[in-house]
Scaffold this motif. Structure first.
Motif, PDB file in Angstrom:
ATOM      1  N   GLY A 288      -3.045 -18.110   8.484  1.00  0.00           N
ATOM      2  CA  GLY A 288      -3.629 -16.867   8.952  1.00  0.00           C
ATOM      3  C   GLY A 288      -4.788 -17.108   9.922  1.00  0.00           C
ATOM      4  N   ARG A 289      -5.316 -16.027  10.443  1.00  0.00           N
ATOM      5  CA  ARG A 289      -6.446 -16.097  11.377  1.00  0.00           C
ATOM      6  C   ARG A 289      -7.652 -15.408  10.759  1.00  0.00           C
ATOM      7  N   VAL A 290      -8.796 -16.086  10.742  1.00  0.00           N
ATOM      8  CA  VAL A 290     -10.036 -15.534  10.204  1.00  0.00           C
ATOM      9  C   VAL A 290     -10.946 -15.178  11.368  1.00  0.00           C
ATOM     10  N   TYR A 291     -11.497 -13.983  11.351  1.00  0.00           N
ATOM     11  CA  TYR A 291     -12.298 -13.496  12.473  1.00  0.00           C
ATOM     12  C   TYR A 291     -13.301 -12.458  11.979  1.00  0.00           C
ATOM     13  N   LYS A 292     -14.215 -12.089  12.854  1.00  0.00           N
ATOM     14  CA  LYS A 292     -15.262 -11.131  12.501  1.00  0.00           C
ATOM     15  C   LYS A 292     -14.668  -9.746  12.297  1.00  0.00           C
ATOM     16  N   ASN A 293     -15.011  -9.118  11.173  1.00  0.00           N
ATOM     17  CA  ASN A 293     -14.559  -7.759  10.897  1.00  0.00           C
ATOM     18  C   ASN A 293     -15.383  -6.776  11.747  1.00  0.00           C
ATOM     19  N   PRO A 294     -14.814  -5.637  12.138  1.00  0.00           N
ATOM     20  CA  PRO A 294     -15.598  -4.671  12.914  1.00  0.00           C
ATOM     21  C   PRO A 294     -16.885  -4.228  12.219  1.00  0.00           C
ATOM     22  N   HIS A 295     -16.888  -4.244  10.879  1.00  0.00           N
ATOM     23  CA  HIS A 295     -18.064  -3.831  10.121  1.00  0.00           C
ATOM     24  C   HIS A 295     -18.384  -4.879   9.058  1.00  0.00           C
ATOM     25  N   ARG A 296     -19.669  -5.120   8.821  1.00  0.00           N
ATOM     26  CA  ARG A 296     -20.052  -5.810   7.603  1.00  0.00           C
ATOM     27  C   ARG A 296     -19.786  -4.862   6.435  1.00  0.00           C
ATOM     28  N   GLU A 297     -19.376  -5.414   5.316  1.00  0.00           N
ATOM     29  CA  GLU A 297     -19.150  -4.602   4.118  1.00  0.00           C
ATOM     30  C   GLU A 297     -20.003  -5.216   3.010  1.00  0.00           C
TER      31      GLU A 297
ATOM     32  N   GLY B  16     -18.641 -10.379   6.162  1.00  0.00           N
ATOM     33  CA  GLY B  16     -18.659  -9.941   7.552  1.00  0.00           C
ATOM     34  C   GLY B  16     -17.422 -10.351   8.316  1.00  0.00           C
ATOM     35  N   GLU B  17     -16.607 -11.218   7.695  1.00  0.00           N
ATOM     36  CA  GLU B  17     -15.367 -11.666   8.333  1.00  0.00           C
ATOM     37  C   GLU B  17     -14.170 -11.181   7.531  1.00  0.00           C
ATOM     38  N   THR B  18     -13.032 -11.224   8.150  1.00  0.00           N
ATOM     39  CA  THR B  18     -11.789 -10.839   7.494  1.00  0.00           C
ATOM     40  C   THR B  18     -10.679 -11.754   8.012  1.00  0.00           C
ATOM     41  N   PHE B  19      -9.436 -11.426   7.690  1.00  0.00           N
ATOM     42  CA  PHE B  19      -8.336 -12.299   8.085  1.00  0.00           C
ATOM     43  C   PHE B  19      -7.102 -11.502   8.460  1.00  0.00           C
ATOM     44  N   GLN B  20      -6.294 -12.110   9.308  1.00  0.00           N
ATOM     45  CA  GLN B  20      -4.953 -11.610   9.607  1.00  0.00           C
ATOM     46  C   GLN B  20      -3.987 -12.520   8.882  1.00  0.00           C
ATOM     47  N   LEU B  21      -3.133 -11.948   8.070  1.00  0.00           N
ATOM     48  CA  LEU B  21      -2.264 -12.743   7.204  1.00  0.00           C
ATOM     49  C   LEU B  21      -0.983 -13.138   7.926  1.00  0.00           C
ATOM     50  N   PRO B  22      -0.482 -14.330   7.656  1.00  0.00           N
ATOM     51  CA  PRO B  22       0.790 -14.751   8.262  1.00  0.00           C
ATOM     52  C   PRO B  22       1.974 -14.073   7.588  1.00  0.00           C
TER      53      PRO B  22
ATOM     54  N   SER C  22      -9.477  -1.276   2.401  1.00  0.00           N
ATOM     55  CA  SER C  22     -10.579  -0.320   2.297  1.00  0.00           C
ATOM     56  C   SER C  22     -10.742   0.362   3.648  1.00  0.00           C
ATOM     57  N   LEU C  23     -11.626   1.339   3.724  1.00  0.00           N
ATOM     58  CA  LEU C  23     -11.817   2.070   4.980  1.00  0.00           C
ATOM     59  C   LEU C  23     -12.294   1.153   6.100  1.00  0.00           C
ATOM     60  N   SER C  24     -13.067   0.126   5.754  1.00  0.00           N
ATOM     61  CA  SER C  24     -13.644  -0.730   6.796  1.00  0.00           C
ATOM     62  C   SER C  24     -12.895  -2.042   6.991  1.00  0.00           C
ATOM     63  N   CYS C  25     -11.917  -2.327   6.138  1.00  0.00           N
ATOM     64  CA  CYS C  25     -11.271  -3.640   6.177  1.00  0.00           C
ATOM     65  C   CYS C  25      -9.806  -3.510   5.778  1.00  0.00           C
ATOM     66  N   ALA C  26      -8.918  -3.870   6.673  1.00  0.00           N
ATOM     67  CA  ALA C  26      -7.484  -3.654   6.451  1.00  0.00           C
ATOM     68  C   ALA C  26      -6.891  -4.598   5.419  1.00  0.00           C
ATOM     69  N   ASN C  27      -7.485  -5.782   5.250  1.00  0.00           N
ATOM     70  CA  ASN C  27      -6.970  -6.762   4.284  1.00  0.00           C
ATOM     71  C   ASN C  27      -8.052  -7.105   3.267  1.00  0.00           C
ATOM     72  N   GLN C  28      -7.912  -6.558   2.075  1.00  0.00           N
ATOM     73  CA  GLN C  28      -8.892  -6.787   1.012  1.00  0.00           C
ATOM     74  C   GLN C  28      -8.382  -7.730  -0.069  1.00  0.00           C
ATOM     75  N   ALA C  29      -7.078  -7.892  -0.165  1.00  0.00           N
ATOM     76  CA  ALA C  29      -6.509  -8.777  -1.183  1.00  0.00           C
ATOM     77  C   ALA C  29      -5.098  -9.161  -0.757  1.00  0.00           C
ATOM     78  N   PHE C  30      -4.646 -10.323  -1.255  1.00  0.00           N
ATOM     79  CA  PHE C  30      -3.281 -10.740  -0.944  1.00  0.00           C
ATOM     80  C   PHE C  30      -2.755 -11.646  -2.050  1.00  0.00           C
TER      81      PHE C  30
END
Length: 235
Positions: free
Chosen positions: A99-108, A140-146, A155-163
């Motif tokens: 996957g790709r780890v990158y800065k989320n639009p919002h800190r949570e 403050g970061e999140t990920f795009q899953l493969p 959540s409202l601020s983060c599209a990937n909270q668990a996998f």
């Protein structure tokens, strides 16, 4: 159970209570202390916990042990061990599996609701979690899953909270293991990250949330119980 710890102030917390309550053993690798940073043999543990931390998965220059840690996580997944990653731990796993780890639009930072996805409710290890609940966050970061990884919550601020990955690996952006003490430590050590934002609470909003802590810790128990059952059924 074995855990990987990145900083002194982010510890297993309520995970350690579950281990003690169930009569299991718990060991750890303290990556920030060279004399205690040896990784165990794969034969020495059954379940790996990768804890959180304020650094990024990309900070290999400042924290060169991240390179060896990623190799160890990859080896553990290849051995089909049970793995649970929390916050930074989830991001490390996401990167390791492609996957790709990158800065989320919002800190949570604080207590914010997450919802399980339909895919998450169909997973082997996360299916018993509530449809919606309010865990503690600090990321403050999140990920795009493969491809092939089941995105289990958002959540409202983060599209990937668990996998869940391959039925034996779980990643959580949020902290089900938190205690009031662990939240106080995060505020003390990482308070500079509490800048104004739509998804950043103040210390008074985060502390002394007994009902939310009880709910989160109960969900943690459900998840660890499911992982233990999966282990027993595999034997």
């Amino acid at each position: 159970m074995h855990y990987l710890q990145h900083v002194p102030f982010e510890t297993p917390e309520k995970i350690a209570d579950w281990v003690q309550d169930n009569g299991f053993t718990l060991s750890g690798t303290l990556l920030y202390e060279q004399e205690h940073s040896q990784f165990p043999l794969q034969s020495d543990f059954d379940l790996l916990i990768v804890l959180g931390g304020p650094m990024s998965v990309h900070d290999e220059v400042d924290f060169p042990w991240l390179i060896q840690e990623k190799e160890f996580i990859n080896e553990t997944i290849a051995h089909k061990k049970l793995v649970l990653g929390i916050c930074l731990g989830a991001q490390l796993i996401a990167q390791v599996i492609g996957g790709r780890v990158y800065k989320n639009p919002h800190r949570e930072i604080g207590w914010f609701p997450v919802k399980m996805t339909a895919e998450g409710k169909a997973t082997k290890l996360l299916q018993h979690l509530p449809h919606e609940f309010i865990p503690f966050h600090w990321h403050g970061e999140t990920f795009q899953l493969p491809a092939g990884v089941k995105s289990a919550a958002l959540s409202l601020s983060c599209a990937n909270q668990a996998f869940e990955y391959q039925g034996h690996v779980v990643g959580l952006q949020f902290h089900l293991e938190s205690s009031n003490d662990s939240i106080e430590r995060l505020i003390s050590h990482c308070g500079d990250e509490m800048t104004a934002g739509a998804y950043t609470q103040q210390a008074t909003q985060m502390l002394d949330q007994r009902a939310l802590l009880r709910q989160s810790n109960a969900i943690l128990v459900k998840l660890l119980d499911a992982m233990e059952e999966s282990y027993r059924l595999s034997k």
